[in-house]
Design a protein around this motif. Structure first.
Motif, mmCIF file in Angstrom:
data_model
loop_
_atom_site.group_PDB
_atom_site.id
_atom_site.type_symbol
_atom_site.label_atom_id
_atom_site.label_comp_id
_atom_site.label_asym_id
_atom_site.label_seq_id
_atom_site.Cartn_x
_atom_site.Cartn_y
_atom_site.Cartn_z
ATOM 1 N N LEU A 271 -0.045 25.355 47.191
ATOM 2 C CA LEU A 271 -0.928 25.430 48.353
ATOM 3 C C LEU A 271 -1.840 26.647 48.337
ATOM 4 O O LEU A 271 -2.827 26.689 49.069
ATOM 5 N N ILE A 272 -1.524 27.645 47.518
ATOM 6 C CA ILE A 272 -2.358 28.851 47.465
ATOM 7 C C ILE A 272 -3.583 28.559 46.605
ATOM 8 O O ILE A 272 -3.462 28.208 45.426
ATOM 9 N N PRO A 273 -4.793 28.670 47.160
ATOM 10 C CA PRO A 273 -5.995 28.342 46.387
ATOM 11 C C PRO A 273 -6.269 29.356 45.285
ATOM 12 O O PRO A 273 -5.963 30.540 45.427
ATOM 13 N N ASP A 274 -6.832 28.876 44.199
ATOM 14 C CA ASP A 274 -7.281 29.728 43.103
ATOM 15 C C ASP A 274 -8.809 29.747 43.148
ATOM 16 O O ASP A 274 -9.465 28.829 42.658
ATOM 17 N N PHE A 275 -9.359 30.784 43.737
ATOM 18 C CA PHE A 275 -10.805 30.846 43.942
ATOM 19 C C PHE A 275 -11.574 31.150 42.657
ATOM 20 O O PHE A 275 -12.801 31.205 42.673
ATOM 21 N N SER A 276 -10.861 31.318 41.552
ATOM 22 C CA SER A 276 -11.542 31.584 40.277
ATOM 23 C C SER A 276 -11.880 30.309 39.512
ATOM 24 O O SER A 276 -12.705 30.337 38.598
ATOM 25 N N THR A 277 -11.254 29.170 39.876
ATOM 26 C CA THR A 277 -11.338 27.981 39.028
ATOM 27 C C THR A 277 -11.710 26.738 39.832
ATOM 28 O O THR A 277 -11.070 26.424 40.839
ATOM 29 N N TYR A 278 -12.730 26.033 39.333
ATOM 30 C CA TYR A 278 -13.188 24.774 39.923
ATOM 31 C C TYR A 278 -13.383 23.762 38.806
ATOM 32 O O TYR A 278 -13.516 24.131 37.625
ATOM 33 N N VAL A 279 -13.393 22.479 39.168
ATOM 34 C CA VAL A 279 -13.655 21.450 38.162
ATOM 35 C C VAL A 279 -14.698 20.479 38.696
ATOM 36 O O VAL A 279 -14.808 20.259 39.912
ATOM 37 N N PHE A 280 -15.460 19.909 37.772
ATOM 38 C CA PHE A 280 -16.470 18.912 38.116
ATOM 39 C C PHE A 280 -16.193 17.660 37.302
ATOM 40 O O PHE A 280 -16.149 17.696 36.072
ATOM 41 N N LEU A 281 -15.952 16.560 38.006
ATOM 42 C CA LEU A 281 -15.665 15.273 37.384
ATOM 43 C C LEU A 281 -16.826 14.336 37.685
ATOM 44 O O LEU A 281 -17.265 14.237 38.835
ATOM 45 N N ALA A 282 -17.336 13.649 36.650
ATOM 46 C CA ALA A 282 -18.514 12.813 36.872
ATOM 47 C C ALA A 282 -18.514 11.591 35.977
ATOM 48 O O ALA A 282 -17.948 11.603 34.877
ATOM 49 N N VAL A 283 -19.145 10.521 36.467
ATOM 50 C CA VAL A 283 -19.341 9.291 35.704
ATOM 51 C C VAL A 283 -20.839 9.123 35.475
ATOM 52 O O VAL A 283 -21.635 9.200 36.421
ATOM 53 N N ALA B 223 3.721 12.564 55.807
ATOM 54 C CA ALA B 223 4.438 12.760 54.546
ATOM 55 C C ALA B 223 4.147 14.113 53.901
ATOM 56 O O ALA B 223 4.682 14.412 52.833
ATOM 57 N N LEU B 224 3.319 14.934 54.533
ATOM 58 C CA LEU B 224 2.883 16.188 53.909
ATOM 59 C C LEU B 224 4.043 17.121 53.568
ATOM 60 O O LEU B 224 4.111 17.654 52.458
ATOM 61 N N LEU B 225 4.954 17.320 54.490
ATOM 62 C CA LEU B 225 6.072 18.229 54.237
ATOM 63 C C LEU B 225 6.930 17.714 53.096
ATOM 64 O O LEU B 225 7.342 18.485 52.204
ATOM 65 N N ASP B 226 7.228 16.428 53.081
ATOM 66 C CA ASP B 226 8.050 15.846 52.029
ATOM 67 C C ASP B 226 7.343 15.947 50.679
ATOM 68 O O ASP B 226 7.951 16.313 49.664
ATOM 69 N N PHE B 227 6.045 15.645 50.656
ATOM 70 C CA PHE B 227 5.271 15.711 49.414
ATOM 71 C C PHE B 227 5.301 17.114 48.822
ATOM 72 O O PHE B 227 5.652 17.304 47.645
ATOM 73 N N TRP B 228 4.938 18.101 49.619
ATOM 74 C CA TRP B 228 4.826 19.462 49.089
ATOM 75 C C TRP B 228 6.185 20.060 48.755
ATOM 76 O O TRP B 228 6.287 20.955 47.899
ATOM 77 N N ARG B 229 7.225 19.546 49.355
ATOM 78 C CA ARG B 229 8.575 20.027 49.032
ATOM 79 C C ARG B 229 8.956 19.662 47.602
ATOM 80 O O ARG B 229 9.740 20.369 46.951
ATOM 81 N N GLY C 163 -8.252 19.585 44.005
ATOM 82 C CA GLY C 163 -8.371 18.736 45.179
ATOM 83 C C GLY C 163 -9.701 18.888 45.883
ATOM 84 O O GLY C 163 -10.379 19.902 45.731
ATOM 85 N N GLU C 164 -10.047 17.862 46.658
ATOM 86 C CA GLU C 164 -11.282 17.889 47.444
ATOM 87 C C GLU C 164 -11.068 18.607 48.763
ATOM 88 O O GLU C 164 -11.892 19.405 49.199
ATOM 89 N N LYS C 165 -9.965 18.297 49.435
ATOM 90 C CA LYS C 165 -9.618 18.915 50.705
ATOM 91 C C LYS C 165 -8.248 19.543 50.571
ATOM 92 O O LYS C 165 -7.323 18.902 50.067
ATOM 93 N N PRO C 166 -8.103 20.785 51.008
ATOM 94 C CA PRO C 166 -6.797 21.441 50.891
ATOM 95 C C PRO C 166 -5.701 20.631 51.559
ATOM 96 O O PRO C 166 -5.911 19.981 52.585
ATOM 97 N N VAL C 167 -4.542 20.644 50.943
ATOM 98 C CA VAL C 167 -3.300 20.077 51.479
ATOM 99 C C VAL C 167 -3.256 18.548 51.427
ATOM 100 O O VAL C 167 -2.279 17.974 50.967
ATOM 101 N N VAL C 168 -4.297 17.844 51.893
ATOM 102 C CA VAL C 168 -4.181 16.399 52.083
ATOM 103 C C VAL C 168 -4.765 15.546 50.961
ATOM 104 O O VAL C 168 -4.391 14.380 50.816
ATOM 105 N N GLN C 169 -5.689 16.069 50.161
ATOM 106 C CA GLN C 169 -6.274 15.308 49.055
ATOM 107 C C GLN C 169 -6.026 16.076 47.766
ATOM 108 O O GLN C 169 -6.589 17.157 47.561
ATOM 109 N N GLN C 170 -5.206 15.508 46.905
ATOM 110 C CA GLN C 170 -4.759 16.212 45.708
ATOM 111 C C GLN C 170 -4.998 15.387 44.457
ATOM 112 O O GLN C 170 -4.894 14.158 44.468
#
Length: 247
Positions: A58-70, A143-149, A172-179
């Motif tokens: 859950l801790i963001p890494d502000f040094s690294t991003y990815v770009f996925l494209a078709v 399901a968030l708590l169960d997932f992250w556990r 992820g696109e959105k923290p916590v909920v989209q992974q």
């Protein structure tokens, strides 16, 4: 890019961008800018700019991003990656790397549909090349708590396959909920063992079904047909081990 010079069919690219400390605020601002105004360029279809988390957590890494494209064609991608629009996102990076991917198969949905071109059998000349595996999900609120556990346990199972795992990152696109998890492997047999037969991970996969963790999910596999930058040597079996890293 010689291997792509004759290809006219759609291609998928996966790009990693790592920023110096000085430019991390700018990188984060770029993420917000892209959300409001995604890239507009000829030949670009589906696209996602995603942030990453430290150790898949859950801790963001502000040094690294990815770009996925078709892309409609490799040439369309090449033109974009040399454009002024892209150069604004590369400014301040300490390293970047792009993988050029051919879809093998995918199922599920991302934003309501499967965004990837129809999968094709691996060509003979690509049979020994690495496989990229992508899993993406929108997690149900309940399901968030169960997932992250279970995330630390899933990561521990992943690291048991260091001999075949070349690279892995949680984004992820959105923290916590989209992974989204992206991993690269040098042995398809190990992928099958890890995904469906390994004790521990197999039970986690079953739990996603019985507990209905996901509101939406997608699984996809690609063969790596070319690489550059940070990933330049990933097709060289004598140098692949340098990519064994779980972010």
């Amino acid at each position: 890019m010689d291997v792509l010079s004759e290809k006219k069919q759609p291609v998928v690219t996966f790009t990693i961008l790592r920023y110096s400390l000085r430019y991390r605020y700018r990188a984060f601002a770029n993420m917000g800018r892209w959300i409001w105004q995604p890239f507009q360029t000829k030949g670009l279809g589906f696209q996602k700019l995603m942030g990453s988390g430290k150790s898949f957590g859950l801790i963001p890494d502000f040094s690294t991003y990815v770009f996925l494209a078709v892309w409609d064609t490799p040439e369309a991608a090449r033109q974009f990656f040399t454009s002024a629009a892209w150069s604004q996102y590369v400014t301040g990076t300490t390293e970047t790397g792009t993988l050029w991917l051919q879809p093998l198969r995918s199922h599920g949905s991302w934003d309501g549909s499967d965004p990837f071109p129809k999968g094709q059998p691996i060509a003979a000349q690509d049979a020994a090349k690495p496989i990229l595996v992508l899993t993406r999900a929108t997690i149900r609120t309940g399901a968030l708590l169960d997932f992250w556990r279970y995330v630390p346990q899933a990561r521990a199972h992943l690291k048991k396959h260091d001999s075949a795992l070349l690279f892995a990152i949680g984004v992820g696109e959105k923290p916590v909920v989209q992974q989204c998890t992206i991993s690269i492997w040098n042995d398809p047999k190990v992928i099958e063992q890890f995904a469906y037969r390994q004790s521990g991970h197999k039970e986690i996969v079953q739990r996603t079904r019985t507990k209905r963790w996901y509101k939406e999910e997608l699984f996809a596999r690609f063969v790596v047909i070319d690489s550059e930058g940070f990933f330049a040597n990933i097709l060289d079996q004598t140098k692949q081990k340098i990519f064994t890293e779980t972010n």
